[in-house]
Design a protein around this motif. Structure first.
Motif, PDB file in Angstrom:
ATOM      1  N   HIS A 252      36.044  61.353  -1.408  1.00 53.65           N
ATOM      2  CA  HIS A 252      35.159  60.264  -1.816  1.00 53.65           C
ATOM      3  C   HIS A 252      35.921  58.937  -1.847  1.00 53.65           C
ATOM      4  CE1 HIS A 252      31.316  62.084  -2.717  1.00 53.65           C
ATOM      5  NE2 HIS A 252      31.880  63.032  -3.439  1.00 53.65           N
ATOM      6  N   ALA A 253      37.147  58.962  -2.383  1.00 53.43           N
ATOM      7  CA  ALA A 253      37.937  57.734  -2.459  1.00 53.43           C
ATOM      8  C   ALA A 253      38.257  57.198  -1.073  1.00 53.43           C
ATOM      9  CB  ALA A 253      39.232  58.003  -3.226  1.00 53.43           C
ATOM     10  N   THR A 254      38.553  58.087  -0.139  1.00 54.07           N
ATOM     11  CA  THR A 254      38.898  57.662   1.218  1.00 54.07           C
ATOM     12  C   THR A 254      37.686  57.061   1.920  1.00 54.07           C
ATOM     13  OG1 THR A 254      40.527  59.456   1.280  1.00 54.07           O
ATOM     14  CG2 THR A 254      39.983  58.391   3.365  1.00 54.07           C
ATOM     15  N   ILE A 255      36.511  57.634   1.704  1.00 51.77           N
ATOM     16  CA  ILE A 255      35.287  57.066   2.287  1.00 51.77           C
ATOM     17  C   ILE A 255      35.044  55.667   1.734  1.00 51.77           C
ATOM     18  CG2 ILE A 255      32.777  57.307   2.423  1.00 51.77           C
ATOM     19  CD1 ILE A 255      33.244  60.376   2.373  1.00 51.77           C
ATOM     20  N   GLU A 256      35.210  55.512   0.419  1.00 56.29           N
ATOM     21  CA  GLU A 256      35.049  54.196  -0.184  1.00 56.29           C
ATOM     22  C   GLU A 256      36.062  53.205   0.389  1.00 56.29           C
ATOM     23  OE1 GLU A 256      32.879  53.020  -2.404  1.00 56.29           O
ATOM     24  OE2 GLU A 256      31.760  54.882  -2.646  1.00 56.29           O
ATOM     25  N   ARG A 257      37.279  53.696   0.625  1.00 55.44           N
ATOM     26  CA  ARG A 257      38.301  52.821   1.190  1.00 55.44           C
ATOM     27  C   ARG A 257      37.915  52.384   2.605  1.00 55.44           C
ATOM     28  NH1 ARG A 257      41.145  48.612   0.913  1.00 55.44           N
ATOM     29  NH2 ARG A 257      43.133  48.630   2.041  1.00 55.44           N
ATOM     30  N   ALA A 258      37.306  53.280   3.368  1.00 52.04           N
ATOM     31  CA  ALA A 258      36.846  52.919   4.712  1.00 52.04           C
ATOM     32  C   ALA A 258      35.827  51.788   4.645  1.00 52.04           C
ATOM     33  CB  ALA A 258      36.245  54.148   5.402  1.00 52.04           C
ATOM     34  N   PHE A 259      34.896  51.870   3.684  1.00 52.91           N
ATOM     35  CA  PHE A 259      33.925  50.788   3.505  1.00 52.91           C
ATOM     36  C   PHE A 259      34.639  49.471   3.219  1.00 52.91           C
ATOM     37  CE2 PHE A 259      30.878  54.167   1.661  1.00 52.91           C
ATOM     38  CZ  PHE A 259      30.398  54.454   2.927  1.00 52.91           C
ATOM     39  N   ALA A 260      35.642  49.544   2.328  1.00 52.16           N
ATOM     40  CA  ALA A 260      36.362  48.333   1.942  1.00 52.16           C
ATOM     41  C   ALA A 260      37.086  47.707   3.129  1.00 52.16           C
ATOM     42  CB  ALA A 260      37.358  48.648   0.829  1.00 52.16           C
ATOM     43  N   LEU A 261      37.478  48.525   4.079  1.00 51.64           N
ATOM     44  CA  LEU A 261      38.161  48.032   5.271  1.00 51.64           C
ATOM     45  C   LEU A 261      37.188  47.509   6.335  1.00 51.64           C
ATOM     46  CD1 LEU A 261      40.917  50.780   5.633  1.00 51.64           C
ATOM     47  CD2 LEU A 261      41.262  48.391   4.972  1.00 51.64           C
ATOM     48  N   GLY A 262      35.891  47.591   6.053  1.00 45.12           N
ATOM     49  CA  GLY A 262      34.889  47.068   6.976  1.00 45.12           C
ATOM     50  C   GLY A 262      34.407  48.053   8.011  1.00 45.12           C
ATOM     51  N   CYS A 263      34.523  49.344   7.701  1.00 42.34           N
ATOM     52  CA  CYS A 263      34.164  50.380   8.672  1.00 42.34           C
ATOM     53  C   CYS A 263      32.660  50.451   8.904  1.00 42.34           C
ATOM     54  CB  CYS A 263      34.677  51.727   8.170  1.00 42.34           C
ATOM     55  SG  CYS A 263      34.322  53.110   9.263  1.00 42.34           S
ATOM     56  N   ASP A 264      32.277  50.525  10.183  1.00 38.69           N
ATOM     57  CA  ASP A 264      30.884  50.764  10.557  1.00 38.69           C
ATOM     58  C   ASP A 264      30.685  52.170  11.114  1.00 38.69           C
ATOM     59  OD1 ASP A 264      29.615  48.471   9.780  1.00 38.69           O
ATOM     60  OD2 ASP A 264      29.812  47.466  11.704  1.00 38.69           O
ATOM     61  N   ARG A 265      31.767  52.765  11.620  1.00 35.01           N
ATOM     62  CA  ARG A 265      31.678  54.144  12.114  1.00 35.01           C
ATOM     63  C   ARG A 265      32.920  54.907  11.658  1.00 35.01           C
ATOM     64  NH1 ARG A 265      30.778  56.687  18.191  1.00 35.01           N
ATOM     65  NH2 ARG A 265      32.594  55.417  18.702  1.00 35.01           N
ATOM     66  N   LEU A 266      32.670  55.952  10.884  1.00 41.53           N
ATOM     67  CA  LEU A 266      33.746  56.795  10.359  1.00 41.53           C
ATOM     68  C   LEU A 266      33.526  58.204  10.891  1.00 41.53           C
ATOM     69  CD1 LEU A 266      36.184  57.163   8.421  1.00 41.53           C
ATOM     70  CD2 LEU A 266      34.518  57.690   6.622  1.00 41.53           C
ATOM     71  N   TYR A 267      34.519  58.737  11.564  1.00 41.58           N
ATOM     72  CA  TYR A 267      34.369  60.066  12.136  1.00 41.58           C
ATOM     73  C   TYR A 267      35.612  60.894  11.852  1.00 41.58           C
ATOM     74  CZ  TYR A 267      37.499  58.550  15.904  1.00 41.58           C
ATOM     75  OH  TYR A 267      38.580  58.103  16.611  1.00 41.58           O
ATOM     76  N   LEU A 268      35.541  62.190  12.137  1.00 43.20           N
ATOM     77  CA  LEU A 268      36.688  63.067  11.970  1.00 43.20           C
ATOM     78  C   LEU A 268      36.651  64.163  13.028  1.00 43.20           C
ATOM     79  CD1 LEU A 268      35.782  66.035  10.531  1.00 43.20           C
ATOM     80  CD2 LEU A 268      35.359  64.502   8.615  1.00 43.20           C
ATOM     81  N   LEU A 269      37.799  64.718  13.279  1.00 44.96           N
ATOM     82  CA  LEU A 269      37.960  65.827  14.219  1.00 44.96           C
ATOM     83  C   LEU A 269      38.623  66.969  13.478  1.00 44.96           C
ATOM     84  CD1 LEU A 269      39.384  63.737  17.203  1.00 44.96           C
ATOM     85  CD2 LEU A 269      36.994  64.369  16.798  1.00 44.96           C
ATOM     86  N   SER A 270      38.084  68.179  13.642  1.00 47.51           N
ATOM     87  CA  SER A 270      38.608  69.307  12.888  1.00 47.51           C
ATOM     88  C   SER A 270      38.472  70.583  13.713  1.00 47.51           C
ATOM     89  CB  SER A 270      37.870  69.429  11.544  1.00 47.51           C
ATOM     90  OG  SER A 270      38.460  70.413  10.728  1.00 47.51           O
ATOM     91  N   ASN A 271      38.561  71.715  13.014  1.00 48.37           N
ATOM     92  CA  ASN A 271      38.455  73.015  13.662  1.00 48.37           C
ATOM     93  C   ASN A 271      37.686  73.951  12.752  1.00 48.37           C
ATOM     94  OD1 ASN A 271      39.399  75.901  14.356  1.00 48.37           O
ATOM     95  ND2 ASN A 271      40.213  74.706  16.066  1.00 48.37           N
ATOM     96  N   ALA A 272      36.819  74.754  13.328  1.00 46.93           N
ATOM     97  CA  ALA A 272      35.994  75.676  12.538  1.00 46.93           C
ATOM     98  C   ALA A 272      36.830  76.683  11.767  1.00 46.93           C
ATOM     99  CB  ALA A 272      35.012  76.408  13.447  1.00 46.93           C
ATOM    100  N   LYS A 273      38.089  76.843  12.138  1.00 46.85           N
ATOM    101  CA  LYS A 273      38.984  77.741  11.413  1.00 46.85           C
ATOM    102  C   LYS A 273      39.148  77.289   9.969  1.00 46.85           C
ATOM    103  CE  LYS A 273      43.596  79.822  11.855  1.00 46.85           C
ATOM    104  NZ  LYS A 273      44.830  79.841  12.681  1.00 46.85           N
ATOM    105  N   GLY A 274      39.095  75.980   9.756  1.00 45.18           N
ATOM    106  CA  GLY A 274      39.165  75.445   8.394  1.00 45.18           C
ATOM    107  C   GLY A 274      37.771  75.312   7.806  1.00 45.18           C
ATOM    108  N   ALA A 275      37.115  76.434   7.591  1.00 36.80           N
ATOM    109  CA  ALA A 275      35.705  76.445   7.176  1.00 36.80           C
ATOM    110  C   ALA A 275      35.489  75.726   5.852  1.00 36.80           C
ATOM    111  CB  ALA A 275      35.207  77.883   7.077  1.00 36.80           C
ATOM    112  N   ALA A 276      36.419  75.888   4.910  1.00 33.68           N
ATOM    113  CA  ALA A 276      36.249  75.240   3.599  1.00 33.68           C
ATOM    114  C   ALA A 276      36.248  73.723   3.740  1.00 33.68           C
ATOM    115  CB  ALA A 276      37.358  75.687   2.655  1.00 33.68           C
ATOM    116  N   GLY A 277      37.131  73.220   4.609  1.00 36.40           N
ATOM    117  CA  GLY A 277      37.173  71.785   4.821  1.00 36.40           C
ATOM    118  C   GLY A 277      35.923  71.270   5.497  1.00 36.40           C
ATOM    119  N   VAL A 278      35.436  71.984   6.486  1.00 37.25           N
ATOM    120  CA  VAL A 278      34.209  71.580   7.182  1.00 37.25           C
ATOM    121  C   VAL A 278      33.031  71.553   6.221  1.00 37.25           C
ATOM    122  CG1 VAL A 278      32.558  72.197   8.998  1.00 37.25           C
ATOM    123  CG2 VAL A 278      35.026  72.404   9.419  1.00 37.25           C
TER     124      VAL A 278
END
Length: 331
Positions: A252-278
């Motif tokens: 949550h803090a990192t998302i808020e920080r992205a807003f503060a930096l002026g972000c209009d598009r925030l994305y991530l890349l991951s792997n289904a192996k990390g199911a808890a994170g997804v």
């Protein structure tokens, strides 16, 4: 005009409650004047305590109504000027002064109970669900008595900004989970050993979550990949604290920080192996996106999950509910 205090949600709760209390007290004061009472709302708790529990010391009153002794003394002085209370020395201990209601004070309390309080109860009942509101206040008071706000959330977790002395923690935490699940590749090592050059200086940021006893237990980064565009990357928490929601707090803090930096598009890349994170990403408002996979994900061998942030109906511990990225907000 937008309400700046209301918009920020939980982070302005104290200010909002203070504003609400002032509105309640201002109305109660006008009603009291109309009822012929000489007192102000801030004085009523002390008078009520004396009325219900009899003579008391300043210390007793401070504990009973939950305010400081200097505040009690100030209220006591004004009520004495109005002739509603007086002080006397304790017969058993002449050093102790006891505060008591005068006859005029008892008459004022009788008037309050007969004329003022019924009107106030009826007025407040039109404004809110009184029983539910009081129950929530009581629950909050009990919780804060057990553990003050500064020792929360979850034992005092805190967000820390990047500094060079935290760079080893950034490497340690990320290298651990990457090696547990995949292989630490040269590109990983490059970013983890040069976080300032690879992430901070190009316009991104790195946040950490700290436990008061365990120290730095998690980290998450924002990598600027375009104009008003960021990738959320290199997020991990140490295994011994998983399940305590430290990762969600940090996310949550990192998302808020992205807003503060002026972000209009925030994305991530991951792997289904990390199911808890997804699952966590989905919970806070990221959605799977084929466009992100096509644009960014296909270049990485271990990437089979690509997500973009669309906002969440889940309230953030940092304030308001974010329903969209800043560029989509009404102005």
């Amino acid at each position: 005009m937008d309400d700046a205090i209301a918009f920020e949600g939980a982070v302005m709760l104290g200010s909002r409650l203070k504003r609400l209390a002032e509105r309640f007290q201002a109305g109660a004061e006008r009603i009291a004047v109309d009822c012929g009472l000489p007192t102000q709302p801030s004085q009523m708790p002390l008078l009520t305590a004396l009325y219900r529990h009899g003579p008391q010391t300043v210390g007793d009153l401070a504990e009973r109504i939950g305010i400081s002794q200097p505040a009690v003394t100030r209220i006591q002085s004004r009520l004495a000027e109005l002739g509603l209370i007086e002080t006397s020395r304790d017969e058993r201990d002449q050093r102790t002064r006891t505060i008591i209601l005068t006859e005029k004070g008892k008459e004022a309390m009788d008037l309050a109970r007969t004329v003022l309080w019924p009107r106030l109860r009826a007025a407040v009942a039109e404004v809110c669900d009184v029983d539910a509101f009081l129950a929530q206040i009581a629950a909050a008071e009990t919780a804060l008595a057990a553990q003050p706000l500064e020792q929360r959330p979850r034992g005092g977790l805190a967000i820390r900004r990047f500094s060079d002395d935290l760079a080893p923690d950034f490497y340690r935490i990320n290298a651990q989970w990457i090696e547990d699940m995949y292989t630490l590749e040269p590109t990983d090592v490059d970013v983890l050993t040069h976080p300032r050059e690879r992430l901070i200086e190009p316009g991104g940021d790195i946040l950490f979550v700290e436990d008061p006893k365990l120290g730095i237990i998690g980290t998450c980064a924002l990598q600027k990949t375009g104009e008003r565009q960021f990738e959320l990357t290199k997020m991990g928490v140490v295994p011994e604290v998983r399940g305590r929601k430290a990762g969600e707090f940090l996310l949550h803090a990192t998302i808020e920080r992205a807003f503060a930096l002026g972000c209009d598009r925030l994305y991530l890349l991951s792997n289904a192996k990390g199911a808890a994170g997804v699952h966590l990403y989905e919970k806070v408002g990221f959605v799977h996106d084929e466009g992100i996979m096509e644009e960014f994900g296909k270049r990485y061998a271990r990437c089979n999950v690509a997500m973009v942030y669309q906002g969440s109906d889940n309230p953030s511990p940092f304030g308001c509910i974010r329903s969209a990225m800043p560029g989509a907000w009404p102005t």
